[in-house]
Write an enzyme that holds these catalytic residues in place. Structure first.
Site, PDB file in Angstrom:
ATOM      1  N   ASP A 125       0.853  -1.187   0.000  1.00 34.72           N
ATOM      2  CA  ASP A 125       0.000   0.000   0.000  1.00 34.72           C
ATOM      3  C   ASP A 125       0.890   1.239   0.000  1.00 34.72           C
ATOM      4  O   ASP A 125       1.889   1.300   0.717  1.00 34.72           O
ATOM      5  CB  ASP A 125      -0.895  -0.001   1.241  1.00 34.72           C
ATOM      6  CG  ASP A 125      -1.863   1.175   1.238  1.00 34.72           C
ATOM      7  OD1 ASP A 125      -2.850   1.102   0.515  1.00 34.72           O
ATOM      8  OD2 ASP A 125      -1.607   2.151   1.968  1.00 34.72           O
ATOM      9  N   LEU A 126       0.543   2.226  -0.832  1.00 35.15           N
ATOM     10  CA  LEU A 126       1.304   3.480  -0.873  1.00 35.15           C
ATOM     11  C   LEU A 126       0.951   4.331   0.336  1.00 35.15           C
ATOM     12  O   LEU A 126      -0.211   4.445   0.713  1.00 35.15           O
ATOM     13  CB  LEU A 126       0.993   4.253  -2.159  1.00 35.15           C
ATOM     14  CG  LEU A 126       1.269   3.529  -3.473  1.00 35.15           C
ATOM     15  CD1 LEU A 126       0.964   4.454  -4.644  1.00 35.15           C
ATOM     16  CD2 LEU A 126       2.694   3.042  -3.544  1.00 35.15           C
ATOM     17  N   ASP A 176      -4.791   2.310  -4.229  1.00 34.72           N
ATOM     18  CA  ASP A 176      -3.333   2.411  -4.221  1.00 34.72           C
ATOM     19  C   ASP A 176      -2.731   1.156  -3.592  1.00 34.72           C
ATOM     20  O   ASP A 176      -1.683   1.214  -2.960  1.00 34.72           O
ATOM     21  CB  ASP A 176      -2.885   3.664  -3.463  1.00 34.72           C
ATOM     22  CG  ASP A 176      -3.332   3.668  -2.012  1.00 34.72           C
ATOM     23  OD1 ASP A 176      -4.286   2.943  -1.691  1.00 34.72           O
ATOM     24  OD2 ASP A 176      -2.729   4.397  -1.193  1.00 34.72           O
TER      25      ASP A 176
END
Length: 848
Positions: A451-452, A494
């Site tokens: 996950d960003l 994301d």
């Protein structure tokens, strides 16, 4: 300017307690961090032709293994002229230099380091692998900090005042003689002052003939018309440098092509002094383009069409299949651009993405609708490759075939069902199918979810187009990091998932995850800005952690959640996390019940008016005493309420109880007390733009809205939402005050304060902890207070714990203070007694 000041302050403060070699080592490390340089060196001369590295970043490199000849390097020019920089093409200008050969550097900045008497004792050199668009700020930083490093270097070497005051003339002469690129010095009006043999050989003049001429005489008249304005800008100091490809006049009368980089050099007073010119002979590139080495038999008989273009996208050659598919003959196509076939069905962004992919990875694959000579539209399956030579794209080769309407329709359906439209990666549905198949076959593998971090901030601070571009670039980098047998998919906004066969231990999985995270070590370029993005990874193993696809995905996402909460880059699933999930679910249920039964209580921390010495406000703080876990920290249950959708109900209860208690206080003899109430960003997003829900509660208890302070966070301002601004304005129009809570812990974007109607700024306790004894913290806090005051807002300081802090803040004109020195949060009954003592003038400033 503020960023430059912060960089200088940080570097000087980090090196304040070091000297000698330690100072030099710290200097190169701090400079590298401040300007993003890949390599930073401090060097001294060894003999007359070599440099000896005295300090270097990164420190992992062994400076004893580095040999730096002074000849034919940019360092020699920096030594002679005091400073020099090249924003790109370093490898072409100085192909024999160490930085170009070993580090593949493309940009350079260097400055001479001088002792206290003004003699040159060394060189500070910066190398960048990527070209740099703005070297002005880098040179400005070097000019400010270079004298400090020069004096320290002089002391470290214990040299005499005249030991290294100048470089032997033979070094510069040797460098000029053997440089493969032409180097010259010009007066401000363009007269040639000196030139090296490379320029003399290139233009056919003897040295005494060149120094009698001006650059205008050596330029082709047509090209000089374009160059003259740039020289005028250099003389006026409006431009630092320019690069131009143009024709020059040889002594024999013929023309030749050269690429000139002209740089303005300034004197000690920073006034324009003279010009430096670097001249490359690019005649071979213009007149001797290498022919494509294509197999004639394949080229002529391939059923797919082949289209070859030059670097300017002009068609050079086509094969017979091209003629059959498009209807254009070879003679009609040559010299044209590929947009000869353009159908008009694709927008400019489609073609921009295509050229971006070619420049970035050298290949583009996809489907394109084009138009035949007859005007009929048709679909193509296309592969385009860019051919690179000497660091530049020289040719494009496109291979395409005509595909039927049925096939294109089927392919589109398959793509929409299985692949993400934005990134081209497999989507969640396709990833789940592959995961189910691996589980059914009893395979051993690792599952990772990435996950960003703070992706929402990119969309908020830039726009969703920048966010989409970031996701595409992330996808490309992730694909480049995995093996051919691995699978990476985009499974959420994301969020990306990896299925990795053959990785069966925690150690192997963590090594693989760190390699994937290496994708984020380089900055991303979005809207001409360089930004760094980080990520968090959750890991689970099959079959040790489970054998069902849904279970494994839950495990990986739980590991991701734990890693994010604990501030780690990655975490691996373990059984304790399952228990944590169970407990968290139980806490969620209990919190919902506590809100329903109004078991949530309030405590109030006094906020003092520094001018009057009286309690002016109270901050409402929510409390939850759990029958099993005891007192639960708000840092635990408030994020839980936000994640589970309970925050609106919790916030409504807090507002109701706070207004009720304020009404009781005012009726008990404390009519001037105000109440400060925190509002979650999620609460703020769900009320109507007139904030009528909150105002109804305030009016229900017959309160004056002017006695209510609504506290919001910096992140709310960062969203730049027009509806947020309408809600804030509605509250202020009704009389409420607006405060920014915990200022400095989030984005600290002072610019947003100017655009939103804010009354109070609450500065976080972390800025107060070390004052007044820490000078840097004192200066920083003083600057923030001044800025807030200049914007017409009042300051509330949180976390005041001793009298020294209180005295300092009062001297700075801070309106309000809050902290344990004055009082801890108090229950309502205790608060009544405390307010009564304060009203009687008792000294309550004790640490409780």
């Amino acid at each position: 300017m503020r960023r430059a000041f912060d960089s200088i302050l940080q570097i000087v403060s980090h090196m304040a307690h070091t000297s000698g070699q330690g100072y030099l080592n710290a200097f190169v490390s701090e400079i590298a961090t401040a300007v993003g340089a890949d390599y930073v060196l401090i060097s001294i001369t060894r003999g007359q032709t070599d440099l000896q590295v005295q300090a270097m970043h990164p420190s992992s490199l062994d400076i004893q293994d580095i040999s730096l000849p002074l000849n034919t390097t940019p360092d020699a020019i920096a030594w002679q002229e005091g400073e020099m920089w090249f924003s790109d093409r370093l490898s072409q200008l100085f192909p024999d230099s160490y930085g170009a050969q070993i580090w593949q550097a493309n940009a350079y900045a260097g400055i001479a380091l001088k002792c206290a008497e003004g003699h040159t004792v060394g060189i500070c050199s910066l190398f960048y692998r990527q070209p740099q668009s703005d070297m002005g700020s880098t040179m400005a930083l070097l000019r400010l900090l270079g004298p400090l490093a020069g004096r320290e270097l002089a002391l470290t070497l214990q040299q005499t005042e005249d030991s290294r005051h100048s470089e032997p003339p033979s070094v510069l002469k040797n460098m000029l003689t053997h440089a493969s690129v032409g180097i010259g010095k010009l007066s401000l009006d363009g007269k040639i002052l000196w030139a090296n043999p490379a320029i003399e050989q290139m233009l056919g003049y003897q040295p005494h003939e060149l120094v009698t001429r001006s650059v205008a005489e050596l330029n082709h008249p047509e090209d000089w018309a374009h160059s003259a304005p740039r020289y005028q800008e250099l003389r006026a100091g409006k431009r630092a440098t320019f690069t131009q490809e143009k024709r020059y006049l040889h002594k024999e009368g013929r023309t030749l092509w050269g690429r000139a980089t002209v740089t303005l050099m300034r004197n000690k007073q920073q006034q324009p002094d003279y010009l430096m010119v670097l001249l490359e002979n690019i005649e071979p590139l213009k007149y001797h383009a290498e022919q494509l080495k294509l197999s004639h038999q394949v080229y002529e008989n391939l059923s797919e069409a082949i289209l070859v273009c030059d670097a300017n996208s002009r068609i050079i050659s086509v094969n017979p299949a091209f003629e059959q598919i498009t209807g254009y003959s070879s003679e009609e196509a040559r010299g044209q651009r590929p947009n000869l076939l353009k159908s008009g069905l694709h927008d400019q962004r489609f073609y921009a993405d295509m050229y971006h992919a070619l420049a970035r990875v050298g290949v583009w694959r996809g489907e394109v609708w084009n138009k035949r000579k007859s005007g009929k539209l048709y679909p193509q399956q296309v592969v385009i490759r860019a051919l690179w030579e000497e660091g530049k794209i020289q040719k494009y080769i496109a291979i395409f075939s005509d595909i039927s309407q049925t096939k294109i329709a089927e392919q589109k359906i398959a793509n929409q069902s299985n692949y993400d439209n934005l990134t081209g990666l497999p989507n969640r549905w396709m990833f789940s199918r592959c995961l189910n198949r691996f589980c059914a076959q009893g395979e051993s593998f690792t599952l990772m979810v990435l996950d960003l971090n703070n992706f929402k901030a990119v969309n908020n601070s830039m726009n969703h187009h920048a966010g989409d571009a970031l996701l595409r670039e992330v996808a490309d980098r992730l694909v480049s990091r995995i093996r051919s047998e691995d699978l990476v998919a985009r499974i959420g906004g994301d969020e990306f998932a990896f299925l990795i066969p053959g990785i069966v231990t925690h150690r192997q999985a963590e090594i693989y995850a760190k390699r994937v995270m290496g994708s984020f070590s380089r900055p991303f370029t979005l809207a001409s800005q360089h930004i760094y993005v980080t990520s968090t990874i959750g890991i689970t193993l099959c079959p040790s952690d489970g054998c069902e696809s849904d279970e494994l995905l839950r495990n990986a996402e739980q590991a991701l959640f734990v890693a994010k909460r604990q501030g780690r880059a990655l975490d691996t699933y373990c059984l304790s996390m399952r228990e944590e999930v169970r407990q968290r679910h139980k806490m969620q249920q209990d919190l919902a019940e506590a809100i329903k039964q109004e078991q949530i209580t309030m405590a109030y921390q006094p906020i003092w008016d520094n001018h009057s010495g009286q309690i002016a406000k109270l901050e409402a703080l929510v409390r939850w005493h759990h029958p099993h876990w005891g007192q639960v920290s708000p840092a635990e249950f408030i994020p839980l309420a936000e994640e589970t959708g309970l925050i609106q109900r919790l916030g409504a209860l807090v507002l109701w109880q706070s207004c009720r208690d304020l009404s009781r206080l005012q009726k008990s003899g404390f009519p001037h007390i105000q109440m400060s109430i925190n509002r979650s960003t999620m609460e703020f997003q769900t009320i109507d733009t007139s904030a009528s829900e909150w105002l109804q509660v305030i009016h229900h208890f017959d309160l004056n809205p002017a006695d209510i302070v609504i506290e919001i966070t910096e992140s709310l301002l960062m969203e730049s939402n027009a509806q947020h601004k309408s809600r804030i304005e509605a509250l202020r129009d009704a009389g409420c005050k607006i405060a920014i809570d915990d200022f400095g812990t989030g984005y600290s974007a002072l610019n947003y304060l100017r655009n939103f109607p804010v009354d109070l700024v609450k500065i976080d306790r972390s800025f107060v902890r070390h004052i007044p004894f820490n000078e840097q913290d004192r200066l920083l806090l003083d600057g923030i207070i001044n800025i807030v005051h200049n914007l017409g807002m009042q300051v509330v300081i949180e976390g005041v714990e001793n009298h020294e802090q209180l005295d300092f803040l009062c001297q700075k004109g801070c309106a309000f203070t809050q902290g344990y020195l004055l009082s801890r949060p108090l229950a309502y009954d205790d608060l009544i007694d405390y307010l009564a003592l304060n009203q009687q003038g008792a000294d309550l400033s004790i640490v409780s």
